[in-house]
Design an enzyme around this catalytic site. Structure first.
Site, PDB file in Angstrom:
ATOM      1  N   GLY A 140       0.199   5.501  12.387  1.00  0.00           N
ATOM      2  CA  GLY A 140       1.324   5.459  11.528  1.00  0.00           C
ATOM      3  C   GLY A 140       1.158   4.311  10.412  1.00  0.00           C
ATOM      4  O   GLY A 140       0.229   4.398   9.836  1.00  0.00           O
ATOM      5  N   CYS A 141       2.286   3.580  10.383  1.00  0.00           N
ATOM      6  CA  CYS A 141       2.419   2.934   9.044  1.00  0.00           C
ATOM      7  C   CYS A 141       1.534   1.671   8.673  1.00  0.00           C
ATOM      8  O   CYS A 141       1.317   1.267   7.551  1.00  0.00           O
ATOM      9  CB  CYS A 141       4.031   2.433   9.377  1.00  0.00           C
ATOM     10  SG  CYS A 141       5.322   3.634   8.952  1.00  0.00           S
ATOM     11  N   TYR A 142       0.943   1.236  10.020  1.00  0.00           N
ATOM     12  CA  TYR A 142      -0.013   0.036   9.570  1.00  0.00           C
ATOM     13  C   TYR A 142      -1.403   0.820   9.563  1.00  0.00           C
ATOM     14  O   TYR A 142      -2.508  -0.193   9.569  1.00  0.00           O
ATOM     15  CB  TYR A 142       0.086  -1.143  11.091  1.00  0.00           C
ATOM     16  CG  TYR A 142      -0.276  -0.516  12.331  1.00  0.00           C
ATOM     17  CD1 TYR A 142      -1.707  -0.675  12.704  1.00  0.00           C
ATOM     18  CD2 TYR A 142       0.676   0.326  13.154  1.00  0.00           C
ATOM     19  CE1 TYR A 142      -2.029  -0.257  13.702  1.00  0.00           C
ATOM     20  CE2 TYR A 142       0.099   0.604  14.310  1.00  0.00           C
ATOM     21  CZ  TYR A 142      -1.058   0.431  14.658  1.00  0.00           C
ATOM     22  OH  TYR A 142      -1.584   0.647  16.040  1.00  0.00           O
ATOM     23  N   ALA A 143      -1.625   1.959   9.873  1.00  0.00           N
ATOM     24  CA  ALA A 143      -3.173   2.437   9.745  1.00  0.00           C
ATOM     25  C   ALA A 143      -3.995   1.954   8.735  1.00  0.00           C
ATOM     26  O   ALA A 143      -5.194   1.862   8.599  1.00  0.00           O
ATOM     27  CB  ALA A 143      -3.155   3.974  10.013  1.00  0.00           C
ATOM     28  N   PHE A 335       3.353  -2.772   9.706  1.00  0.00           N
ATOM     29  CA  PHE A 335       3.807  -2.697  11.170  1.00  0.00           C
ATOM     30  C   PHE A 335       3.910  -1.079  11.610  1.00  0.00           C
ATOM     31  O   PHE A 335       4.127  -0.382  10.692  1.00  0.00           O
ATOM     32  CB  PHE A 335       5.038  -3.333  11.261  1.00  0.00           C
ATOM     33  CG  PHE A 335       5.316  -4.553  10.195  1.00  0.00           C
ATOM     34  CD1 PHE A 335       4.627  -5.850  10.726  1.00  0.00           C
ATOM     35  CD2 PHE A 335       5.932  -4.270   8.990  1.00  0.00           C
ATOM     36  CE1 PHE A 335       4.712  -6.921   9.575  1.00  0.00           C
ATOM     37  CE2 PHE A 335       5.842  -5.564   8.033  1.00  0.00           C
ATOM     38  CZ  PHE A 335       5.362  -6.605   8.386  1.00  0.00           C
TER      39      PHE A 335
END
Length: 351
Positions: A140-143, A335
């Site tokens: 997701g967003c932290y990848a 995050f």
């Protein structure tokens, strides 16, 4: 002595943009009804988003009732040219050819198929048949940050160039109004957007060096952020408690990351923070004691591009690098599910 992994080129690619107020007026105001409509309108107005991109815009094409199969087929159609554009720009900025790459890493959680973006783009762009490939999904967003860390480790160990591509098409996962139209789903519809961003890392040379990476996962809050595969695409779960979890962990993570490199928060002159939403940025600013200018680039990314999942923190880094006086010490923060916090320290190369 091994060379440092230096960011030598960064390229972005964006689908057509739409104005947030027009998305609300011309589509989402009809998508919700009754008290849900009133709640949704308030969430859209307070999202911090002014414009955002969609490869499949609801203003032109309503995919909310599409099956997951239909969405995945469209993902390949839209993601390949978008990823190719970002990669081509990053390679040009770094001054190398696709055939020079030793590693090609791709992060994407919004679509799946085999052969995937890593194989198709390696073929279309002329990467060597021996290029190593890494595909990171469902982070997701932290990848982008673990992806950047893995690519940097490869460059340092093998002394060969690497490229990281983050490509997300969240617009494909618009949910029907009849399915779980609670606040979490409305928030995701108000924030999320599409983008691709690519970074080339070289052994040595001028630029920002990937100095260190840190992570912390609070598994007691694993249900606070979810990405569920359903028969109608992927459905986001986003708890309003996420900012409270960040409050508990973000300062300690940053202080440990900086401390082991002989730095403090006051030594950082560039902050690239994933703008998951305005409250996320507010918490980071408050917990780290930063002034408004420190997060100006991240807030502008949220306003201009929305939350594009994994590419977003790279868009914030790109904004910092384009300043008249680029920063010399950068902290990147992102995050996502887990609930996971990632931090990456970039330092100007001593060369």
């Amino acid at each position: 002595m091994k060379s440092n992994a230096t960011i030598a080129g960064l390229g972005t690619a964006l689908p057509p943009s739409a104005v947030q107020s027009e998305l609300w007026d011309d589509y989402f105001s009809h998508h919700y009804t009754g008290t849900r409509r009133t709640l949704a309108k308030r969430i859209f107005e307070n999202s911090g988003v002014r414009t955002r991109q969609a490869a499949v815009s609801p203003l032109l094409e309503d995919v909310s009732d599409w099956t997951t199969e239909q969405r995945m087929r469209r993902y390949q159609v839209e993601a390949v040219p978008l990823g190719k554009e970002a990669v081509t720009r990053a390679l040009a900025a770094a001054g190398i050819a696709a055939g020079d790459l030793g590693l090609f890493a791709v992060c994407s959680c919004t679509g799946y198929a085999t052969p995937g973006l890593d194989i198709l783009l390696a073929r279309d762009l002329g990467m060597a048949s021996s290029v190593r490939r890494l595909f990171v999904g469902h982070m997701g967003c932290y990848a982008a940050l673990p992806g950047l860390g893995a690519a940097a480790d490869f460059v340092t160990a093998r002394e060969r160039p690497a490229l990281l591509l983050c490509a997300e098409l969240t617009s494909l996962h618009l949910q029907p109004a009849s399915v779980r139209t609670d606040m979490q789903q409305i928030v995701s519809h108000a924030l999320f957007s599409d983008a691709a961003a690519a970074v080339v890392l070289l052994p040595g040379g001028p630029g920002l060096v990937v100095q260190d990476v840190a992570a912390v996962t609070d598994t007691t809050t694993a249900g606070h952020m979810t990405w569920e595969v359903t028969d109608l695409g992927f459905r986001m779960g986003l708890s309003p408690q996420v900012p409270a979890v960040l409050e508990l962990h973000v300062r300690k993570l940053v202080e440990e990351l900086l401390g082991r490199n002989g730095l403090g928060i006051g030594d950082v002159d560039g902050w690239a923070v994933h703008p998951g939403g305005p409250k996320i940025l507010d918490v980071v600013q408050e917990q780290l004691g930063l002034d408004d200018s420190a997060l100006a680039a991240s807030r502008e990314v949220l306003s201009t591009y929305g939350n594009c999942s994994s590419p977003t923190v790279l868009l914030a880094l790109d904004a910092l690098r384009r300043r008249d006086v680029p920063p010399r010490r950068v902290v990147m923060l992102a995050f996502g599910p887990g609930l996971t916090l990632y931090g990456t320290l970039l330092l100007e190369s001593p060369l």
